[in-house]
Structure formats: C-alpha cells, structure tokens
Design an enzyme around this catalytic site. Structure first.
Site, PDB file in Angstrom:
ATOM      1  N   ILE A 100       0.826  -1.227   0.000  1.00 28.97           N
ATOM      2  CA  ILE A 100       0.000   0.000   0.000  1.00 28.97           C
ATOM      3  C   ILE A 100       0.855   1.270   0.000  1.00 28.97           C
ATOM      4  O   ILE A 100       0.418   2.312  -0.485  1.00 28.97           O
ATOM      5  CB  ILE A 100      -0.988  -0.024   1.195  1.00 28.97           C
ATOM      6  CG1 ILE A 100      -2.172   0.906   0.941  1.00 28.97           C
ATOM      7  CG2 ILE A 100      -0.308   0.291   2.510  1.00 28.97           C
ATOM      8  CD1 ILE A 100      -3.355   0.703   1.873  1.00 28.97           C
ATOM      9  N   ASN A 112      -2.985   0.588  15.717  1.00 25.70           N
ATOM     10  CA  ASN A 112      -3.495   0.118  17.013  1.00 25.70           C
ATOM     11  C   ASN A 112      -3.869   1.354  17.845  1.00 25.70           C
ATOM     12  O   ASN A 112      -3.590   2.488  17.433  1.00 25.70           O
ATOM     13  CB  ASN A 112      -2.482  -0.783  17.721  1.00 25.70           C
ATOM     14  CG  ASN A 112      -1.159  -0.077  17.939  1.00 25.70           C
ATOM     15  OD1 ASN A 112      -1.121   1.035  18.465  1.00 25.70           O
ATOM     16  ND2 ASN A 112      -0.064  -0.689  17.502  1.00 25.70           N
ATOM     17  N   VAL A 140       1.048  -3.731   8.332  1.00 21.63           N
ATOM     18  CA  VAL A 140       0.916  -2.578   7.435  1.00 21.63           C
ATOM     19  C   VAL A 140       1.250  -1.275   8.179  1.00 21.63           C
ATOM     20  O   VAL A 140       1.800  -0.339   7.578  1.00 21.63           O
ATOM     21  CB  VAL A 140      -0.498  -2.564   6.806  1.00 21.63           C
ATOM     22  CG1 VAL A 140      -1.581  -2.219   7.795  1.00 21.63           C
ATOM     23  CG2 VAL A 140      -0.545  -1.659   5.599  1.00 21.63           C
ATOM     24  N   ASP A 141       0.973  -1.241   9.467  1.00 22.13           N
ATOM     25  CA  ASP A 141       1.293  -0.068  10.292  1.00 22.13           C
ATOM     26  C   ASP A 141       2.801   0.205  10.253  1.00 22.13           C
ATOM     27  O   ASP A 141       3.237   1.346  10.012  1.00 22.13           O
ATOM     28  CB  ASP A 141       0.829  -0.381  11.729  1.00 22.13           C
ATOM     29  CG  ASP A 141       0.740   0.840  12.615  1.00 22.13           C
ATOM     30  OD1 ASP A 141       0.975   1.947  12.133  1.00 22.13           O
ATOM     31  OD2 ASP A 141       0.419   0.663  13.816  1.00 22.13           O
ATOM     32  N   SER A 156      -7.747  -5.370  10.066  1.00 30.53           N
ATOM     33  CA  SER A 156      -7.998  -6.402  11.100  1.00 30.53           C
ATOM     34  C   SER A 156      -7.735  -7.847  10.670  1.00 30.53           C
ATOM     35  O   SER A 156      -7.853  -8.744  11.501  1.00 30.53           O
ATOM     36  CB  SER A 156      -9.440  -6.334  11.651  1.00 30.53           C
ATOM     37  OG  SER A 156      -9.561  -5.294  12.587  1.00 30.53           O
ATOM     38  N   THR A 157      -7.395  -8.074   9.408  1.00 35.82           N
ATOM     39  CA  THR A 157      -7.291  -9.475   8.956  1.00 35.82           C
ATOM     40  C   THR A 157      -5.894 -10.068   9.138  1.00 35.82           C
ATOM     41  O   THR A 157      -5.666 -11.221   8.780  1.00 35.82           O
ATOM     42  CB  THR A 157      -7.678  -9.617   7.475  1.00 35.82           C
ATOM     43  OG1 THR A 157      -6.719  -8.897   6.692  1.00 35.82           O
ATOM     44  CG2 THR A 157      -9.064  -9.102   7.208  1.00 35.82           C
ATOM     45  N   TYR A 173      -4.749  -9.031  13.994  1.00 33.54           N
ATOM     46  CA  TYR A 173      -6.006  -8.950  14.752  1.00 33.54           C
ATOM     47  C   TYR A 173      -6.976 -10.098  14.456  1.00 33.54           C
ATOM     48  O   TYR A 173      -8.025 -10.198  15.106  1.00 33.54           O
ATOM     49  CB  TYR A 173      -6.685  -7.594  14.544  1.00 33.54           C
ATOM     50  CG  TYR A 173      -6.056  -6.467  15.345  1.00 33.54           C
ATOM     51  CD1 TYR A 173      -4.920  -6.665  16.127  1.00 33.54           C
ATOM     52  CD2 TYR A 173      -6.601  -5.189  15.337  1.00 33.54           C
ATOM     53  CE1 TYR A 173      -4.346  -5.634  16.856  1.00 33.54           C
ATOM     54  CE2 TYR A 173      -6.031  -4.146  16.079  1.00 33.54           C
ATOM     55  CZ  TYR A 173      -4.907  -4.379  16.838  1.00 33.54           C
ATOM     56  OH  TYR A 173      -4.342  -3.359  17.564  1.00 33.54           O
TER      57      TYR A 173
HETATM   58  P1  ADP Z   1      -4.319  -5.776  11.806  1.00 37.46           P
HETATM   59  O1  ADP Z   1      -3.617  -5.607  13.109  1.00 37.46           O
HETATM   60  O2  ADP Z   1      -5.407  -4.723  11.611  1.00 37.46           O
HETATM   61  O3  ADP Z   1      -4.785  -7.176  11.574  1.00 37.46           O
HETATM   62  P2  ADP Z   1      -2.053  -6.136   9.987  1.00 37.46           P
HETATM   63  O4  ADP Z   1      -1.080  -5.085   9.560  1.00 37.46           O
HETATM   64  O5  ADP Z   1      -1.533  -7.255  10.816  1.00 37.46           O
HETATM   65  O6  ADP Z   1      -3.235  -5.344  10.716  1.00 37.46           O
HETATM   66  O7  ADP Z   1      -2.761  -6.754   8.721  1.00 37.46           O
HETATM   67  C1  ADP Z   1      -3.770  -6.110   7.982  1.00 37.46           C
HETATM   68  C2  ADP Z   1      -3.632  -6.499   6.523  1.00 37.46           C
HETATM   69  O8  ADP Z   1      -2.599  -5.732   5.937  1.00 37.46           O
HETATM   70  C3  ADP Z   1      -3.267  -7.967   6.291  1.00 37.46           C
HETATM   71  O9  ADP Z   1      -4.076  -8.456   5.219  1.00 37.46           O
HETATM   72  C4  ADP Z   1      -1.801  -7.889   5.847  1.00 37.46           C
HETATM   73  O10 ADP Z   1      -1.459  -8.940   4.956  1.00 37.46           O
HETATM   74  C5  ADP Z   1      -1.800  -6.575   5.118  1.00 37.46           C
HETATM   75  N1  ADP Z   1      -0.500  -5.912   4.925  1.00 37.46           N
HETATM   76  C6  ADP Z   1       0.637  -6.010   5.650  1.00 37.46           C
HETATM   77  N2  ADP Z   1       1.596  -5.198   5.139  1.00 37.46           N
HETATM   78  C7  ADP Z   1       1.025  -4.569   4.073  1.00 37.46           C
HETATM   79  C8  ADP Z   1       1.489  -3.613   3.101  1.00 37.46           C
HETATM   80  N3  ADP Z   1       2.737  -3.137   3.137  1.00 37.46           N
HETATM   81  N4  ADP Z   1       0.634  -3.208   2.130  1.00 37.46           N
HETATM   82  C9  ADP Z   1      -0.650  -3.678   2.086  1.00 37.46           C
HETATM   83  N5  ADP Z   1      -1.143  -4.567   2.959  1.00 37.46           N
HETATM   84  C10 ADP Z   1      -0.309  -5.016   3.937  1.00 37.46           C
END
Ligand code: ADP
Length: 202
Positions: free
Chosen positions: A25, A38, A47-48, A140-141, A144
C-alpha cells in the site's frame, strides 16, 4: 442568445468506483492511504510498520500528539515522506481484534460493527478532506485475526453503501497484500447478490 441547459455530471455507478489490487500500500499514488493502526497510534507491525517506515519519523512524532484512537474510529495526519509520491493524508483507523463467533450472521457481532465503523469513519474523513482517491488495507485481517471472508464482505459492502450515497471519493482501492487475499475480496464482490440481502446493514 439561447440559454444552454445546465450540465450536471452523472455520478459513476458505485461498483465501478471500487478496485481491488495486489500491492504494497505504501507504493500507491492516492490522495489518502488508510493505516490499520493500534489504539496507541505509535506504530506496530504489519501494514502499520510499513507505513511508518515509508512515511519516516515525522509521522511518529505527529502521532505522539494525537492521544491515541479508539477502536472503530479514525484520525487523519499528513503523509510526511509519502507526500513525494503524491499522497496527501494518512488516515489511521483502529480495527477490532476478532473475539467473535463466526456462526453469528454477518453484521451481528460487535467486531462486525466496529470494522464497518472503521471504513465509515475513514471514508468520512477522506470526504471531508476533499480526497478523490483512497486506498484501504484489509483492516484487522492480519495480527487482529478477523476472518478474511467475513472482513471482505464488510469492507466491500460498506464501501459500496457509502459510495451509493456520496460522490466522493471518486475511487476506492481495496489493497491486498497477496493474490489469495485479492481473490477473497473478488469472490465477495462476485457473489454479492447471494449474501448482501441477508446481512445486517451497518
Ligand atoms: P491488523 O492488526 O489490523 O490485523 P495487519 O497489519 O496485521 O493489521 O494486517 C492487515 C492487513 O494488511 C493484512 O491483510 C496484511 O497482509 C496486510 N498488509 C501487511 N503489510 C502490508 C502492506 N505493506 N501493504 C498492504 N497490505 C499489507
């Protein structure tokens, strides 16, 4: 001279305003990138972490002034290092940790309501900030643990409902991190007539 009738552009059908992509992203050129944060808003994994790394330390410094964010709500910040690729805002929303019962009908768990609220709050902030384009991760997928098929239906169903009522943003990108995640969302879109009428509208 004859008056010309006033031209009012017709809004695009909402479904055409939603796209599913497989990407990191942080590489997208959109007005707003949504972060699955969070409650502390002080960075994390997934992703954070990727968004904080791409935006640079200015983002964390700014987030420290925000006092966190409650689950289901969202806060808007500048995009810092992501501005050079045209991103104007980062919208931080806090998805629910899944503790629900998958046997409950769609829309009937607290987690369903909170996840829908994340999409609603983020789209509302984007609308207020004048964003034409916005990209969401699959909130959240990951860590979380929200069931992916259920989350895909909530994400798509809620975005579609919002776009039916609003002319902006013009385009919503559902950004998946794997082909498998994208096919889960695409399947939810393709089968929408089967499940949409039986869900609780949130
Ligand atoms: P949460 O804590 O809300 O579950 P996560 O970051 O663990 O957040 O995951 C949320 C989604 O983001 C998952 O589907 C994960 O595969 C996806 N994700 C992780 N890194 C990236 C990225 N750089 N770009 C897009 N999606 C991502």
């Amino acid at each position: 001279m004859m008056d010309l009738p006033q031209y009012t552009p017709r809004p695009m059908p909402s479904l055409d305003r939603i796209e599913v992509v497989v990407a990191d992203i942080t590489t997208l050129r959109v007005d707003a990138i949504v972060n699955a944060a969070n409650e502390s808003l002080l960075g994390g994994g997934g992703v954070d972490g990727a968004i904080h790394r791409a935006a640079g330390p200015g983002l964390l410094e700014h987030c420290k002034t925000l006092g966190g964010c409650t689950t289901g709500l969202a806060k808007l910040t500048p995009a810092f290092g992501l501005e050079k690729q045209g991103v104007k805002h980062i919208i931080h929303t806090v998805g629910p940790v899944w503790h629900g019962d998958e046997k409950q009908k769609l829309g009937y768990t607290l987690e369903d309501t909170l996840l829908a609220s994340c999409y609603h709050q983020s789209l509302t902030l984007a609308l207020e900030a004048g964003c034409q384009t916005i990209a969401f991760p699959n909130i959240s997928t990951g860590i979380y643990g929200f069931p992916k098929t259920r989350a895909a239906k909530i994400a798509f169903g809620h975005v579609l409902g919002f776009l039916d009522k609003q002319e902006h943003p013009d385009k919503v990108t559902l950004c998946c991190f794997s082909d498998e995640d994208a096919s889960i969302i695409q399947d939810a879109i393709d089968t929408r007539e089967d499940w949409m009428m039986n869900r609780k509208r949130m």
